[in-house]
Design a protein around this motif. Sequence first.
Motif, short mmCIF file in Angstrom:
data_model
loop_
_atom_site.label_atom_id
_atom_site.label_comp_id
_atom_site.label_asym_id
_atom_site.label_seq_id
_atom_site.Cartn_x
_atom_site.Cartn_y
_atom_site.Cartn_z
N GLN A 1 -14.45 71.02 122.50
CA GLN A 1 -15.39 71.10 121.39
C GLN A 1 -14.73 70.69 120.08
OE1 GLN A 1 -16.50 75.19 121.99
NE2 GLN A 1 -18.44 74.63 122.99
N SER B 1 -26.46 67.07 115.44
CA SER B 1 -26.58 66.81 116.89
C SER B 1 -25.59 67.68 117.65
CB SER B 1 -26.29 65.34 117.19
OG SER B 1 -27.06 64.52 116.38
N GLU C 1 -25.31 71.06 120.96
CA GLU C 1 -24.43 71.25 122.12
C GLU C 1 -23.52 72.46 121.96
OE1 GLU C 1 -22.34 67.52 122.65
OE2 GLU C 1 -24.18 66.47 122.07
#
Lengths: 247, 247
Positions: free
Chosen positions: A38, A131, A135
């Motif tokens: 991440q 965006s 996630e």
Amino acid sequence: MAQRKSSNCGLHLVNTDRDCNTCDLPKKCIGDGLDKTQSESISSLIKSRGPFQAGEPIFRMEEPFRSIFAIQSGSVKVASSLDDGTPLIHGFYFAGELVGIEAIGDTHYQNDAVALETTWICELPFDKIESLCIEIPKLQHEILELLGKRIRYTNSTIVRGRYLSADKRFLLFLNDLYQRKGTINANGDRVVTLPMTKGDIAIHLGLRPESLSRALSKLQEEGIIQNRSREIQILDENQEVFSCLWV
Amino acid sequence: MAQRKSSNCGLHLVNTDRDCNTCDLPKKCIGDGLDKTQSESISSLIKSRGPFQAGEPIFRMEEPFRSIFAIQSGSVKVASSLDDGTPLIHGFYFAGELVGIEAIGDTHYQNDAVALETTWICELPFDKIESLCIEIPKLQHEILELLGKRIRYTNSTIVRGRYLSADKRFLLFLNDLYQRKGTINANGDRVVTLPMTKGDIAIHLGLRPESLSRALSKLQEEGIIQNRSREIQILDENQEVFSCLWV
DNA sequence: CGACCTGTTGAACTCCGTCAAGGCGTGTGG
DNA sequence: CCACACGCCTTGACGGAGTTCAACAGGTCG
């Protein structure tokens, strides 16, 4: 060319290890506590930019909003003006803090962000951040938290400040500044170095330069601060200086 | 028992079809433009609550933050106080607007939200909203936009207002209020009905009740407004009243 | 050196805050 | 129904904090 403070321009920007209880500005690094993958997807979005010299704009009013900016090193003032030209200064921001988030959800920036000294920043394209939030829920939570904090910060400084006299209003500001970037020098003095002019501080506090100057002289006479050209020293031993603000 | 304004307590709360160019408060309904399934997943989260009578709190300072609230009908003031008891009024909110978003990212509310008249609200549990944002990017975008707008709204009212005299400060407030809830009555008069007391307005503007009262008298003498007990009429024909604010 | 910017100080003025009194509308109780 | 109290608003007089205008000191930079 100025030396970069850190070669890592990830979102783990600047880790001021000072605790910050009273100020509500985002201090924690965005992306803290994310796993490696991440972190990397965030890092890949980032563009490092700099150095900006004193007076150079990071972004300008009326430019299309695309990015928010994390200050890597240096300092930035966020300013605008009334239509008659009266300058307004919305805030000062330092290493580890974000500018440009006031423009989120708008098409353009409404303020100028100007470097106050040699400054390095990281540009974060906001559409990409958005965006990525889908996630990484944790990132979304942090962005929301950040915006909430900014609202609360304004309430605790500007709104509160309106009810205080010039000298107390400055002490409120000084207290905030000391929490965010105060240092203790070799002599054990608690000092805050000012990258901005006193004139800018005055405007930010909703005062005239002369009024602030008088307030500073008064506070110095009373032995509360030591007023130097680009540095304020806090003299009061037990930090009771600021107690008056909460009474 | 008060009559509900609308039996639909979805997120399509109140559609004020008035255009709102100048004020930056969220006016558009959350969830506008979502498809049916998405709308329904939002609607399922909502708890309708009310009626709150004038003076009743929607939430209180120091209560744990769990929900944001959309005002269905009525009006709400958001207030807090300094440690010495000095009251602070952060804002007034009306049908179609949100309260509680200042607490996002914090564990507790920092303000009281109090109904000013009979008021119906929709409670939106924020953790659920946050989860839903992951599934519906458009919703995430709207929430972010909302928070950004709130920051900008504060800048354009409180921060600007500090540099204005008492009467201009009131005109700035009146202008905002007229954009948000002004009406044109049968005679063609442009009026704003005030659900809050003039004392509350004064506090919100950072003035004493006496000072506001004088400002109102002065503006009425000058033929700019008509000052009634719970209603202000805007007399200036060409809306040039407000031009002084932008000069 | 002189131009310029920043900050400081002084004197007069202005707006707002403070204190005090009174008017108006509403609600309550006799 | 009136009397009264209470909260809200208004008006007056006064004082004070901050603004305004002006002059000047100190530092920086060309």
